[in-house]
Design a protein around this motif. Structure first.
Motif, short mmCIF file in Angstrom:
data_model
loop_
_atom_site.label_atom_id
_atom_site.label_comp_id
_atom_site.label_asym_id
_atom_site.label_seq_id
_atom_site.Cartn_x
_atom_site.Cartn_y
_atom_site.Cartn_z
N MET A 1 71.68 21.82 44.04
CA MET A 1 70.19 21.68 43.81
C MET A 1 69.79 20.23 43.71
O MET A 1 70.77 19.20 43.18
N TYR A 4 65.71 16.47 40.50
CA TYR A 4 64.83 15.51 40.49
C TYR A 4 64.52 14.78 39.07
O TYR A 4 63.86 13.98 39.10
N THR A 29 67.56 4.06 33.83
CA THR A 29 67.01 5.34 34.65
C THR A 29 68.13 6.06 34.68
O THR A 29 69.21 6.01 34.89
N ASP A 47 71.29 4.20 35.83
CA ASP A 47 71.05 2.78 36.62
C ASP A 47 70.76 1.90 35.44
O ASP A 47 69.38 2.12 34.63
N MET B 42 66.83 12.45 49.42
CA MET B 42 66.42 11.55 48.40
C MET B 42 67.51 10.26 48.23
O MET B 42 67.14 9.17 47.79
N ALA B 83 67.42 4.47 44.16
CA ALA B 83 67.49 4.31 42.80
C ALA B 83 66.13 3.76 42.41
O ALA B 83 65.20 4.14 41.51
N THR B 84 65.67 2.68 43.07
CA THR B 84 64.25 1.96 42.77
C THR B 84 63.07 3.20 43.31
O THR B 84 62.23 3.19 42.15
N ARG B 86 63.31 6.36 43.09
CA ARG B 86 63.25 7.42 42.12
C ARG B 86 62.66 7.03 40.70
O ARG B 86 61.92 7.54 40.01
N ALA B 87 62.95 5.39 40.12
CA ALA B 87 62.56 5.21 39.01
C ALA B 87 60.97 4.90 38.97
O ALA B 87 60.35 4.96 38.02
N SER B 124 65.25 17.10 49.27
CA SER B 124 63.88 16.93 49.24
C SER B 124 62.89 16.71 50.44
O SER B 124 61.78 16.85 50.56
N ALA B 147 63.38 22.11 47.79
CA ALA B 147 63.07 22.46 46.64
C ALA B 147 61.50 22.26 46.26
O ALA B 147 60.77 21.40 47.10
N PHE B 157 57.18 17.19 34.62
CA PHE B 157 58.23 16.66 35.46
C PHE B 157 57.87 15.15 36.07
O PHE B 157 56.77 14.75 36.23
N PRO B 158 59.05 14.40 36.19
CA PRO B 158 58.78 13.13 36.23
C PRO B 158 58.45 12.61 37.53
O PRO B 158 57.80 11.34 37.83
N LEU B 159 58.79 13.32 38.86
CA LEU B 159 58.55 12.85 39.95
C LEU B 159 57.00 13.69 40.54
O LEU B 159 56.68 14.67 39.97
N HIS B 185 67.64 25.42 43.39
CA HIS B 185 66.31 25.04 43.84
C HIS B 185 66.61 24.49 45.34
O HIS B 185 66.94 23.63 45.54
#
Lengths: 88, 247
Positions: A1, A4, A29, A47, B42, B83-84, B86-87, B124, B147, B157-159, B185
């Protein structure tokens, strides 16, 4: 999974990054999701970066859940072992 | 059919008219033939995704993958770019639709095009494939274990990810869904919910669910890879696109 789940924290310190050069880090992060390199389906990823200097200015960690907890405990133990006046 | 192909990086007119780099693979020959937009996962616009683009060219399609992380991290390594992004909360849905729309238009503009374009996404990108098919004029869509097509992300949820339940009535392309029964998921219950919703909305769909497979079972460079599920999945994709993207 894909979890996220992503948690950001401001940090201040230094890390040794791309090209073996030290740099000041401003952001952490943290997320538990698929790793890029580790041979586990999911890892605790950290990170440490300075976004102002571009995406490549990053030190990346991918730790198994168990080892991440070991690291967490080790960090707490090291901080607890130091005099309060140094870690306040 | 020849397995010779040409690959190159091109620029597509993405969301807001932005020039977005995209990896293009084209089979040898004049066509006409269908096209496939590959939505990367992702972890980014990476080597594994470009291998998938080339595989679709080997299967006889013009295939393209836009770099969804380019704006935040032009020229960066895929893992750093990921990573960028996502942050910063992930790829916004409206931008995804714009970039996939640009890639779709690029494919339809090729002299080899038969006018038909499908979309496919993994992880994703599976959710984003469904989102694109609810928003754009596409001929076929493939959702590989995306998911939050159904199911609700936690309130904190952060995203920037939301369920697509409210969008499913707008689904305007046949949908192929490929899922692992060991996935959380999307969970099997969430896949059941998705199947119920596409049925209720009268959509054309085909779902396949695999035992002994979880999330990312197509990913050949990850421990989640499951040979039997992936091999069968590729056959299902070939049949589905053959039906909906063929001449």
């Amino acid at each position: 999974m894909c979890t996220y789940t992503t948690i950001a924290a401001p940090v201040s310190g230094s890390a040794k990054g791309p090209g073996g050069q030290w740099f000041h880090v401003t952001d952490a992060t943290v997320y538990f999701d698929h790793p890029v390199h580790a041979m586990d389906e999911h890892t605790l990823n950290i990170d440490l970066s300075d976004p102002s200097r571009g995406p490549g200015q990053r030190v990346a960690l991918e730790l198994t859940a168990a080892s991440a907890r070991e690291l967490l405990a080790a960090i707490a133990a090291a901080l607890d072992a130091a005099p309060d006046e140094l870690t306040a | 059919m020849s397995d010779s192909m040409t690959t190159r990086t091109v620029t597509v007119a993405g969301h807001g008219g932005d020039e977005v780099p995209a990896y293009l693979a084209q089979p040898e020959g004049a066509g006409p033939r269908g096209g496939v937009v590959v939505i990367h996962h992702m972890p980014g616009y990476d080597r594994a995704t470009k291998e998938i683009v080339r595989r679709f060219a080997e299967m006889g399609y013009d295939a393209i993958c836009p770099n969804l992380h380019w704006r935040e991290a032009p020229g960066a390594a895929p893992d750093d770019a990921s990573a960028t992004v996502r942050a910063r909360g992930g790829v916004p849905d409206d931008r995804l639709v714009g970039d996939v729309g640009g890639a779709t238009a690029y494919l339809r503009g090729l002299p080899t095009s038969n006018g038909k374009v499908g979309v496919i996404g993994y992880c994703s990108g599976g959710r984003q494939s469904v989102l694109a098919a609810c928003s754009l004029d596409l001929d076929a869509a493939v959702d590989c274990y995306g998911a939050f097509v159904t199911g609700t992300p936690p309130a904190d949820f952060p995203l920037l990810v939301t369920s697509l339940v409210d969008r499913l009535p707008d689904l305007r392309a046949p949908l192929l869904g490929l899922f692992g029964n060991d996935d959380a998921h999307p969970s099997p219950d969430e896949v059941d919910e998705l199947e119920k919703l596409v049925q209720e909305n009268g959509k054309t769909y085909e779902f396949h669910r695999y035992d002994d497979a979880g999330h990312a079972f197509f990913a050949v460079d990850r421990p989640a890879y499951r040979v039997a599920a992936a091999n069968d999945g590729w056959e299902r994709i070939a049949e589905f696109y053959g039906t909906h993207l063929g001449n």
